[in-house]
Design an enzyme around this catalytic site. Structure first.
Site, PDB file in Angstrom:
ATOM      1  N   LYS A   1       0.844  -1.214   0.000  1.00  0.00           N
ATOM      2  CA  LYS A   1       0.000   0.000   0.000  1.00  0.00           C
ATOM      3  C   LYS A   1       0.870   1.251   0.000  1.00  0.00           C
ATOM      4  CE  LYS A   1      -2.050  -1.211   3.834  1.00  0.00           C
ATOM      5  NZ  LYS A   1      -1.444  -2.532   4.046  1.00  0.00           N
TER       6      LYS A   1
ATOM      7  N   GLU B   1      -2.244   4.803   5.946  1.00  0.00           N
ATOM      8  CA  GLU B   1      -2.777   4.359   7.251  1.00  0.00           C
ATOM      9  C   GLU B   1      -4.127   5.009   7.543  1.00  0.00           C
ATOM     10  OE1 GLU B   1      -1.100   2.076   8.866  1.00  0.00           O
ATOM     11  OE2 GLU B   1       1.016   2.322   8.348  1.00  0.00           O
TER      12      GLU B   1
HETATM   13  P1  ATP Z   1       1.732  -2.171   6.025  1.00  0.00           P
HETATM   14  O1  ATP Z   1       0.289  -2.619   6.040  1.00  0.00           O
HETATM   15  O2  ATP Z   1       2.531  -2.895   7.026  1.00  0.00           O
HETATM   16  O3  ATP Z   1       1.864  -0.682   6.088  1.00  0.00           O
HETATM   17  P2  ATP Z   1       2.071  -1.992   3.152  1.00  0.00           P
HETATM   18  O4  ATP Z   1       0.850  -2.594   2.537  1.00  0.00           O
HETATM   19  O5  ATP Z   1       2.159  -0.534   3.219  1.00  0.00           O
HETATM   20  O6  ATP Z   1       2.310  -2.653   4.587  1.00  0.00           O
HETATM   21  P3  ATP Z   1       4.638  -1.862   1.888  1.00  0.00           P
HETATM   22  O7  ATP Z   1       5.393  -1.424   3.082  1.00  0.00           O
HETATM   23  O8  ATP Z   1       4.316  -0.860   0.858  1.00  0.00           O
HETATM   24  O9  ATP Z   1       3.301  -2.600   2.360  1.00  0.00           O
HETATM   25  O10 ATP Z   1       5.341  -3.090   1.189  1.00  0.00           O
HETATM   26  C1  ATP Z   1       5.850  -4.181   1.945  1.00  0.00           C
HETATM   27  C2  ATP Z   1       7.170  -4.645   1.354  1.00  0.00           C
HETATM   28  O11 ATP Z   1       6.951  -5.282   0.095  1.00  0.00           O
HETATM   29  C3  ATP Z   1       8.120  -3.494   1.084  1.00  0.00           C
HETATM   30  O12 ATP Z   1       9.432  -3.931   1.340  1.00  0.00           O
HETATM   31  C4  ATP Z   1       7.917  -3.243  -0.401  1.00  0.00           C
HETATM   32  O13 ATP Z   1       9.049  -2.652  -0.982  1.00  0.00           O
HETATM   33  C5  ATP Z   1       7.683  -4.642  -0.943  1.00  0.00           C
HETATM   34  N1  ATP Z   1       6.836  -4.676  -2.164  1.00  0.00           N
HETATM   35  C6  ATP Z   1       5.603  -4.186  -2.292  1.00  0.00           C
HETATM   36  N2  ATP Z   1       5.122  -4.427  -3.553  1.00  0.00           N
HETATM   37  C7  ATP Z   1       6.091  -5.092  -4.216  1.00  0.00           C
HETATM   38  C8  ATP Z   1       6.216  -5.620  -5.539  1.00  0.00           C
HETATM   39  N3  ATP Z   1       5.234  -5.522  -6.437  1.00  0.00           N
HETATM   40  N4  ATP Z   1       7.365  -6.263  -5.846  1.00  0.00           N
HETATM   41  C9  ATP Z   1       8.355  -6.388  -4.960  1.00  0.00           C
HETATM   42  N5  ATP Z   1       8.303  -5.910  -3.702  1.00  0.00           N
HETATM   43  C10 ATP Z   1       7.183  -5.268  -3.320  1.00  0.00           C
HETATM   44 MG    MG Z   2       2.313   0.810   4.821  1.00  0.00          MG
END
Ligand code: ATP
Ligand code: MG
Length: 770
Positions: free
Chosen positions: A32, A224
């Site tokens: 996200k 968030e």
């Molecule tokens: P949270 O709910 O904990 O905030 P989030 O949904 O915001 O998590 P991110 O922090 O954006 O998730 O991504 C989690 C990890 O996965 C990060 O290290 C990000 O760089 C990696 N990531 C996300 N999408 C991809 C993708 N398509 N390919 C490779 N790595 C990815």
């Molecule tokens: Mg996040």
């Protein structure tokens, strides 16, 4: 636009959806935050002016990291984005437009201590009982009202609230709220909640101002989103009314601030407010191993109240979650530090790869001590941060008062600092005179002889002259923040006073003040390069909005283990994560558990904790823990039972890196004895409950005495000379003498071995009478 390749299909769709409202509600680690980063870069590349993009994040740190990534993708354009926390962005807007509400651009920001100190003063002035009208309670009530956008007048006229106040035996509550608001206003100060509350009032009552920002921010994004409260929601809604280009991302399963008024309802409200809103699902987790993702899914499935969604990963299965059992909280610290040290060596990791997450700040101590002993560098995020230390706040209060002479709390802090012989009564009198005459404390102080003759008048006049000389430096000579700050530290006498204090504490306070001055120098140098405002006022704005998750390293060595609360860890990720203190009453927290909804919030917090881990997850619990000066037996957390046991195993044989021989006469276990229980060849127990119930051997903990397993401290009321006792740390001994001094009872005890004679305060000593 090569970076679009680093996204999966739904992520790319989200990045390229730029017109119209968009919501992404998806599980942890599904990218996200990555989508928001890429989307911003994409917008800029498409020709959107970065000044028109507003990106709201949860911490300043998150904003900093995202800005860096965006700059990497689009270059310097990234600098011009509006991004930061709700508080920092809207503080900036209030600096520009707070004048419509009667504030100057130099308004002070009261932190929680300032607010509570003001509340205490008002309670006292009104002759109310401060045991009934506790500053904490009043502060929380005011904060709750503001977050629901209930102003003081509305509060006073609301019969439901009035009935509630009567029930809580706080009939004066409404008046206190009103007075508090008035006093903040007279001090040209806003508290944290005001930054949101006043933004709402500004947008409500000044349509031209709202219109200006609606036109300015063409694209608004919120990370968030599940943790926004109603006041934040309304700001976002109003700002995006014209452009409708609002994009929010969040995860209802990670909503952990309901206790502070955040509401998952905002997700539902948004669907109502924007019926044509697009929604995109992200289901693939890129962060964690299969075991971690599936264990997390097995936990959150226990919550009834949640939106349905899938989370899967194509990452490796990874190792099982390790469970570490300790006999006490201190031992928990030692076992974790050792485990961490061994993993670091075994896998060639850095300190930054590790995080220790706990439910409450107070738990950090045991881990700090053990990490220090093993020479492992760590950083504590949250807790008492640098800017909350007394001497630092003292000097900052001088700065605040020089910038804003109406700041009553800053005034109270510095008028007698260094000591000028001005007592609390005189200070209270000045505050009351100001409030009664509806003028600022400064107007009283700078014309003191009109109001008071007394023997303090000369001293106060001298103080006023000092402040005037500082003001001239700022306003007339336009000196930068560092020049003014260094001068104030000297001329006020604060630095000298600290320098003369040759105790260890005094020395460290002196160093902290020097460190503050260094950080101001750094601020000035940085802003010189960026051609930004380098004034003292601008420095103060930056520091007053640092959130607890933003503290930086004092000495620039960044390879450190992170210690923080789970709340602070939201959105972050670490290679190895320890979730510690997995005990009933601690996690789930006893203080928070009033209802099923509260339990669900604690469970979401647990879900947040687990999903921070990339490769390895460890959890620990202690069988006894000091609480309020007493050693209490503890039970493993119910959350451990809730994890599907196929993902769990006990940690094996944690050895100490270097062991010192135990003193003679002390119980000592061999390495073989400290082995964790053997679960047979599969090492996979059938149920977590049975796994926890098995008695684990107590590991050797250096030269500290290991008490018998059933150690329960006795009530020491009846302790008499000659009694034989067992102490949790010092082992066996005999009471030589009991001293009674007022309410304090002390025992002089002769312990066996090298410990020898010790005098213990009985209200704290963990003793078992034999
Ligand atoms: P949270 O709910 O904990 O905030 P989030 O949904 O915001 O998590 P991110 O922090 O954006 O998730 O991504 C989690 C990890 O996965 C990060 O290290 C990000 O760089 C990696 N990531 C996300 N999408 C991809 C993708 N398509 N390919 C490779 N790595 C990815
Ligand atoms: Mg996040």
């Amino acid at each position: 636009m090569d970076y679009l390749k680093g996204l999966n299909e739904p992520q790319r769709e989200a990045v390229q959806h730029i017109d119209g409202p968009l919501m992404i509600i998806a599980g942890a680690g599904s990218g996200k935050t990555r989508v928001l980063t890429y989307r911003t870069a994409y917008l800029i590349e498409k020709g959107v002016d970065p000044f028109q993009i507003l990106l709201l994040t949860f911490t300043n740190k998150a904003a900093g990291e995202m800005r860096q990534r965006i700059e990497n993708a689009v270059g310097n354009d990234g600098k011009n984005l509006w991004m930061g926390t709700f508080h920092s962005v809207f503080a900036k807007i209030l600096r520009f437009d707070g004048k419509h509400l009667g504030y100057t651009s130099d308004f002070s920001i009261y932190d929680t201590d300032d607010s509570k100190s003001l509340i205490r003063a008002i309670v006292k002035e009104r002759g109310l009982d401060d045991k009934v009208y506790k500053a904490n309670v009043i502060y929380n009530r005011i904060s709750g009202a503001k977050n629901r956008l209930i102003g003081p007048d509305e509060y006073l006229n609301n019969s439901v609230i009035a009935a509630d106040d009567t029930a809580a035996k706080l009939p004066e509550m409404g008046k206190l709220y009103k007075l508090y608001t008035l006093r903040c206003f007279q001090a040209n100060a806003m508290d944290f909640d005001d930054l949101l509350y006043n933004t709402n009032i500004l947008f409500r009552d000044h349509p031209a101002v709202l219109d200006k920002y609606q036109r300015k921010f063409k694209y608004i994004m919120v990370d968030e989103f599940q943790d926004t409260n109603i006041s934040q929601y309304l700001i976002v809604k109003k700002l995006s009314e014209l452009s409708k280009n609002l994009c929010v991302v969040g995860d209802d399963a990670q909503s952990i601030y309901a206790f502070r008024g955040a509401s998952i309802d905002n997700i539902l409200n948004l669907e109502k407010d924007y019926p044509n809103m697009a929604t995109i699902k992200l289901e693939q987790n890129y962060r964690s191993t299969k075991n971690i993702v599936e264990a997390a899914n097995s936990i959150i499935a226990k919550n009834k109240n949640q939106l349905k969604k899938k989370v899967f990963t194509e990452n490796e299965v990874g190792s099982l979650i390790e469970l570490i059992k300790a006999s006490s909280d201190n031992e928990e610290g030692r076992l974790i530090a050792t485990h961490l040290f061994e993993s670091k060596m075994a896998h060639g990791l850095r300190n930054t790869d590790f995080a220790i997450l706990y439910r409450t700040n107070a738990q950090s101590r045991a881990f700090e001590e053990s990490l220090r002993k093993l020479n492992i560098k760590y950083r504590i995020i949250g807790g008492l941060s640098f800017y909350q230390r007394r001497e630092v706040k003292d000097l900052l209060a001088y700065f605040r008062f020089v910038v804003n002479q109406k700041d009553e709390e800053a005034f109270k802090r510095i008028i007698n600092l260094p000591k000028r012989g001005i007592g609390d009564t005189t200070i209270a009198k000045i505050a009351v005179t100001a409030s009664e005459n509806q003028i600022s404390v400064w107007e009283v102080v700078s014309n003191i002889k009109q109001f008071q003759a007394g023997r303090f008048a000369d001293t106060i006049e001298g103080f006023a002259d000092l402040i005037k000389s500082f003001k001239i430096m700022v306003e007339v000579n336009k000196k930068d923040a560092y020049e003014v700050a260094a001068h104030i530290a000297k001329a006020s006498g604060l630095l000298r006073e600290l320098h003369e204090d040759k105790t260890v504490e005094g020395l460290s306070r002196y160093e902290n003040v020097q460190e503050l001055l260094n950080s101001i120098k750094q601020f000035v140098d940085d802003n010189e390069v960026e051609e930004e405002d380098k004034s003292l006022s601008s420095f103060l704005q930056t520091v007053s909005l640092l959130t607890t998750a933003d503290s930086d390293d004092p000495d620039g060595d960044n390879d450190r283990v992170t210690l923080m609360t789970i709340h602070g860890a939201k959105g972050l990720e670490f290679n190895h994560v320890y979730v510690v203190g997995m005990e009933e009453d601690l996690f789930p927290s006893q203080m928070m558990l009033q209802s099923r909804a509260d339990l669900e919030e604690e469970r979401r917090l647990f879900y947040v904790a687990i999903t921070r881990a990339e490769k390895k997850l460890m959890m620990s619990y202690a069988e006894s823990r000091y609480q309020y000066g007493r050693l209490k037996p503890c039970e493993p957390s119910r959350f451990l039972d809730e994890i599907d046991p196929q993902y769990l195993q006990f940690a094996k044989n944690i050895r100490r890196p270097e062991e010192k021989p135990a003193p003679q006469g002390f119980v000592r276990m061999t390495n073989r004895e400290q082995k964790a229980p053997d679960f047979g060849t599969s090492n996979k127990p059938t149920s977590t409950a049975s796994l926890i119930a098995k008695p684990a051997a107590r590991p050797v903990v250096g030269n500290t005495y290991i008490p018998s397993q059933d150690f329960v401290p006795s009530d020491t009321k009846n302790l008499v000379e000659g009694d034989r006792v067992e102490h949790l740390k010092f082992g066996f001994g005999k009471v030589k003498k009991i001293d009674i001094n007022g309410t304090d009872r002390k025992a002089v005890i002769q312990f066996e071995g090298t410990i020898g004679e010790k005098t213990l305060l009985l209200s704290f000593a963990k003793l078992r009478i034999l």
